[in-house]
Design an enzyme around this catalytic site. Structure first.
Site, short mmCIF file in Angstrom:
data_model
loop_
_atom_site.label_atom_id
_atom_site.label_comp_id
_atom_site.label_asym_id
_atom_site.label_seq_id
_atom_site.Cartn_x
_atom_site.Cartn_y
_atom_site.Cartn_z
N HIS A 1 0.82 -1.21 0.00
CA HIS A 1 0.00 0.00 0.00
C HIS A 1 0.85 1.26 0.00
O HIS A 1 0.39 2.31 0.45
CB HIS A 1 -0.94 0.00 1.21
CG HIS A 1 -1.86 -1.17 1.26
ND1 HIS A 1 -2.45 -1.61 2.43
CD2 HIS A 1 -2.29 -2.01 0.29
CE1 HIS A 1 -3.20 -2.66 2.17
NE2 HIS A 1 -3.12 -2.93 0.88
N GLU B 1 -3.42 -6.73 -9.18
CA GLU B 1 -2.04 -6.44 -8.80
C GLU B 1 -1.11 -7.38 -9.56
O GLU B 1 -1.37 -8.58 -9.65
CB GLU B 1 -1.85 -6.61 -7.28
CG GLU B 1 -2.76 -5.67 -6.48
CD GLU B 1 -2.59 -5.81 -4.97
OE1 GLU B 1 -1.67 -6.53 -4.54
OE2 GLU B 1 -3.38 -5.19 -4.24
N GLU C 1 -3.53 -13.52 -3.35
CA GLU C 1 -2.55 -12.46 -3.55
C GLU C 1 -1.30 -12.65 -2.69
O GLU C 1 -1.01 -11.86 -1.79
CB GLU C 1 -3.17 -11.09 -3.26
CG GLU C 1 -3.95 -10.99 -1.94
CD GLU C 1 -4.50 -9.59 -1.71
OE1 GLU C 1 -3.71 -8.63 -1.76
OE2 GLU C 1 -5.71 -9.47 -1.51
#
Length: 402
Positions: free
Chosen positions: A231, A261, A357
């Site tokens: 982030h 992503e 992820e």
């Protein structure tokens, strides 16, 4: 004139909401069932995600409190006067506006809906200590019960209409990813590349969801050292040949965010970087195979951990391997009961939407230093999981010529 503490402010025709009225009524029926089971008279919901999920209105707080008060026969949004008639146009049910002519008019408005001495459900993970004290002072409840876990469990299983919206969000994220990849070149700044992806997604949302409020779509595009955190904000760093890159697209449609992503390299990666990238891709592909109905979250984590441990890479794992999708953003919402972590026993069931992820963060001074991550979104069906992310991953697709 007499200045009211609160008032109804109908101003213009209702705007189209993200979902049909029947969808919101079904959600409210589930909440009212919870209230009945717990013997509660009303729910005072205060978070952005719960107010939007049950009431349709995604508020902008700016330091002001908001609520959705739900009883067995009413659902009323309580909003600040600064928003004019927008809450009334954008909510399912009734709307009440409070003024700021005197302090605590918000709580006077809420009290007008709940009465005093009642048994109330609240969101214990959102109501502040100051808010709880004001609730006690103005509502004098006979009992206060935390219903946030029950609301979270309800939100974890998506309706067909929610899945359709999330699916389109994934499609739009893929468009943003393509725009980002096309903008990558030596000398470009992170912010330049990020803007290309954001603009592409906002244009796509405007075209496909013309009646929605266009807000909060964003991109985190990171390079070099800035890839070490998932982030990390965008900077003005200029891309250089040999950089590791992180593409992170987040289209937001009516409070529902989706994500894409990907790891990329600007030019051919060195041998150490390539080996780390391929290892993270292997973990990603294992995880995709493990996300099936009936699987338990912590068991999925254990198998991916074992893969990394066999390669002596588990020490570089940064966070859990996935999470639920729905009404959430980087500043509101979380369905913590559906996350791929060691402490989560939830069993995957039809209607759940979850990401895979994995991420490795390799520190400076170590060969292949950087952050490696891939991210797909899967919908759990009765007999399978459906991957709704289309953008390709891995070294075969995401090495950009320098």
């Amino acid at each position: 004139m007499t200045r009211p503490a609160f008032f109804a402010f109908p101003n213009g025709a209702p705007a189209p909401l993200p979902f049909a009225a029947e969808e919101y009524e079904a959600r409210l029926a589930g909440l009212r069932h919870t209230l009945a089971e717990l013997g509660l008279d009303a729910a005072v919901l205060t978070s952005m995600h719960c107010v939007a999920y049950y009431g349709g209105f995604l508020y902008c707080s700016f330091g002001r409190p908001y609520a959705l008060v739900v009883t067995q026969d009413r659902a009323v949004t309580v909003s600040a006067n600064i928003d004019g008639g927008q809450p009334g146009r954008r909510c399912h049910g009734e709307s009440l506006t409070y003024t700021d002519w005197q302090r605590d008019n918000y709580w006077r408005a809420v009290a007008s809906l709940t009465g005093t001495g009642r048994r109330l459900g609240i969101e214990g993970d959102h109501l502040t200590l100051a808010g709880r004290a004001a609730l006690e002072a103005f509502l004098a409840p006979a009992a206060v019960v935390d219903i946030a876990p029950a609301a979270m469990r309800q939100r974890m299983v998506k309706s067909p209409a929610e899945i359709a919206l999330i699916r389109d969000g994934a499609r739009i994220a893929d468009l943003g990813g393509a725009a980002i990849r096309d903008a990558i070149r030596p000398g470009a700044r992170e912010i330049d590349v990020a803007m290309a992806g954001r603009d592409a997604m906002e244009l796509a949302i405007a075209e496909a969801h013309a009646d929605s409020e266009l807000r909060d779509t964003w991109v985190w595009f990171q390079s070099g050292l800035n890839t070490d955190g998932a982030h990390n904000p965008v900077t003005t760093r200029r891309l250089e040949a040999g950089d590791i890159l992180s593409l992170n697209c987040f289209p937001m449609i009516s409070g529902y965010y989706t994500a894409l992503e990907r790891t990329l390299f600007l030019g051919e990666p060195d041998a150490a970087s390539l080996a780390l990238w391929e290892a993270n891709v292997a973990a990603h592909e294992l995880g995709l195979r493990l996300l099936v109905p009936g699987a338990r979250c912590r068991d999925i984590v254990a198998e991916i951990n074992a893969l990394f441990a066999e390669r002596d890479l588990l020490r570089y794992r940064s966070f859990g391997y996935g999470h639920s999708f729905g009404i959430l953003s980087h500043y509101y919402g979380r369905e913590a009961g559906l996350e791929l972590r060691e402490d989560i026993d939830t069993v995957l069931e039809p209607g759940m939407v979850i990401s895979m992820e994995p991420m490795l963060t390799v520190p400076l001074g170590t060969p292949g230093a950087g952050g490696y991550r891939e991210h797909d979104i899967l919908v759990i069906h009765e007999d399978r999981a459906e991957n709704i992310t289309g953008f390709p991953y891995g070294p075969a697709h995401n090495i950009v010529a320098a």
